[in-house]
Design an enzyme around this catalytic site. Sequence first.
Site, PDB file in Angstrom:
ATOM      1  N   GLN A 118      -7.016   3.229 -22.806  1.00 36.36           N
ATOM      2  CA  GLN A 118      -8.255   2.779 -23.747  1.00 36.36           C
ATOM      3  C   GLN A 118      -8.123   1.336 -24.293  1.00 36.36           C
ATOM      4  O   GLN A 118      -6.727   0.992 -24.842  1.00 36.36           O
ATOM      5  CB  GLN A 118      -8.830   3.631 -24.525  1.00 36.36           C
ATOM      6  CG  GLN A 118      -7.996   3.788 -25.294  1.00 36.36           C
ATOM      7  CD  GLN A 118      -8.478   4.613 -26.808  1.00 36.36           C
ATOM      8  OE1 GLN A 118      -9.234   4.362 -27.210  1.00 36.36           O
ATOM      9  NE2 GLN A 118      -8.760   6.222 -26.161  1.00 36.36           N
ATOM     10  N   GLU A 137     -13.154   2.231 -24.071  1.00 29.79           N
ATOM     11  CA  GLU A 137     -13.867   3.419 -24.660  1.00 29.79           C
ATOM     12  C   GLU A 137     -15.096   2.704 -24.789  1.00 29.79           C
ATOM     13  O   GLU A 137     -14.560   1.887 -26.004  1.00 29.79           O
ATOM     14  CB  GLU A 137     -13.030   3.953 -25.155  1.00 29.79           C
ATOM     15  CG  GLU A 137     -13.907   4.879 -26.408  1.00 29.79           C
ATOM     16  CD  GLU A 137     -12.822   5.639 -27.580  1.00 29.79           C
ATOM     17  OE1 GLU A 137     -11.898   5.239 -27.578  1.00 29.79           O
ATOM     18  OE2 GLU A 137     -13.126   6.305 -28.341  1.00 29.79           O
ATOM     19  N   HIS A 159     -10.272 -10.651 -24.119  1.00 31.11           N
ATOM     20  CA  HIS A 159     -11.323 -10.425 -23.112  1.00 31.11           C
ATOM     21  C   HIS A 159     -10.129  -9.293 -22.490  1.00 31.11           C
ATOM     22  O   HIS A 159     -10.133  -8.692 -23.146  1.00 31.11           O
ATOM     23  CB  HIS A 159     -10.976 -11.584 -22.032  1.00 31.11           C
ATOM     24  CG  HIS A 159      -9.900 -11.970 -21.275  1.00 31.11           C
ATOM     25  ND1 HIS A 159      -9.527 -13.244 -21.408  1.00 31.11           N
ATOM     26  CD2 HIS A 159      -8.801 -11.197 -20.726  1.00 31.11           C
ATOM     27  CE1 HIS A 159      -8.942 -13.531 -21.452  1.00 31.11           C
ATOM     28  NE2 HIS A 159      -8.406 -12.252 -20.828  1.00 31.11           N
ATOM     29  N   GLU A 183     -12.610 -11.492 -17.508  1.00 29.56           N
ATOM     30  CA  GLU A 183     -12.283 -11.753 -16.637  1.00 29.56           C
ATOM     31  C   GLU A 183     -12.286 -11.829 -15.100  1.00 29.56           C
ATOM     32  O   GLU A 183     -11.960 -10.452 -15.164  1.00 29.56           O
ATOM     33  CB  GLU A 183     -10.559 -12.699 -17.185  1.00 29.56           C
ATOM     34  CG  GLU A 183     -10.307 -13.720 -16.438  1.00 29.56           C
ATOM     35  CD  GLU A 183      -8.572 -14.124 -17.326  1.00 29.56           C
ATOM     36  OE1 GLU A 183      -8.251 -13.797 -17.938  1.00 29.56           O
ATOM     37  OE2 GLU A 183      -8.621 -15.514 -16.862  1.00 29.56           O
TER      38      GLU A 183
END
Lengths: 240, 240
Positions: free
Chosen positions: A60, A126, A163, A209
């Site tokens: 996560q 998450e 990102h 991205e």
Amino acid sequence: MQRSLALTAVVCARTARALLQRPAPLRHSVKMASTTTLYDPTPFYAAAQPPETKDFCMQQTMVRVKDPATSLKFYIETLGFQLVMFRDFPQWGFSVYFVAHGLTGPVPADEDARWDFCMRTPGCIELTWNHGSEKSDGAVYNTGNADATGTKDGEAVKGGFGHLGITVPDVYEACERFKKLGCTFTKTPNSGGMKGLAFVKDPDGYLIEVLPQGPMITKPLDCDGVAAEGGDGYKDNSKA
Amino acid sequence: MQRSLALTAVVCARTARALLQRPAPLRHSVKMASTTTLYDPTPFYAAAQPPETKDFCMQQTMVRVKDPATSLKFYIETLGFQLVMFRDFPQWGFSVYFVAHGLTGPVPADEDARWDFCMRTPGCIELTWNHGSEKSDGAVYNTGNADATGTKDGEAVKGGFGHLGITVPDVYEACERFKKLGCTFTKTPNSGGMKGLAFVKDPDGYLIEVLPQGPMITKPLDCDGVAAEGGDGYKDNSKA
């Protein structure tokens, strides 16, 4: 490099990428003009994974979102994630929603099985909602990079988080669809120095991205009508 | 809830988790004391994935690191990640290193095949090194949550990024090993309100959550000698 791609309809992927990657990974002994010595991690390719870690799973990435309804709609309907699990913790004032790509099967209906399934699904996001944040005006959270949101002095922060990144079969097609769906781009595929990849913003302003799953190709026009030889520069804003 | 677990050696996992999750996911109509209405995403479980997105892959989370040698050693030797690909961009002053768990096979030796392999590997972390950052004193980057690093006024930021999270077969065993390897914990498994999960810091201070791949169990003592019934409170520091 970009000029060499300018007039080519669909540049041979391998060639384009070879150019993009030039100079090829340099070795430890190469000194940079700035006196930075490049770090060579090549020996790690041959490193044996510690046996205790062989089943570990990068499961996560947690990011806070202002409004879960808006965020889930974006991640699921636009980016194609699937809801894997959610939990409300009213006693602590937050809820979490796990979304993922590439599920190995249907999400189990049983709660326990769903937990196990989620915990074994790599690359979940998450999305965390602190109850009440949806009532705030404007952006709530600092999104990394050189964002000034969430500061007391309104000055950009030297953010570590950059990102999230998804890979897709065709970046240009994916971006045409994102454009139709109203996404905000910070880089369309043909703008900036690196052709063939894009950045869109999620509802909180986090950068996503968009990269190809195969070779990095360039097409003559992107979703914003930017030609391969054109486009404003895209500046990495990490150096606040 | 925590008191009910206190005297149990290894709490029945399903029971513990059922308690942890209580109250069960509430529905849209339930009003909170704070007047926040919980959001119910259940309909998304039945949502068909848009066909254009069926092959999308959540491939990467990008975070900047001060010193790639230190970070790669931590992610690879301590957390069991494997190096999938790296690229140096001396013309732009940065390098990137992709690490992942659960590779589907050996990392290809061929550069093009390695790129394709990396772009199809879910849940990579893209460690990004801006050349020269390794020469800075102290921490360089704001790590999300309520961190003050990288600000001009030294005040904590309302950070959106929370943490990366790995799942492991046994959280307590993993944490014993992390402790021996010198990791810094912000939460050992038995401290705080949620038993059986931990947080360690990576070399830049990013939080790494450690969760079980199966049921959430509690053991009587953790790597720090904290009893299941003990431990200081762990506060979410997201509300700067």
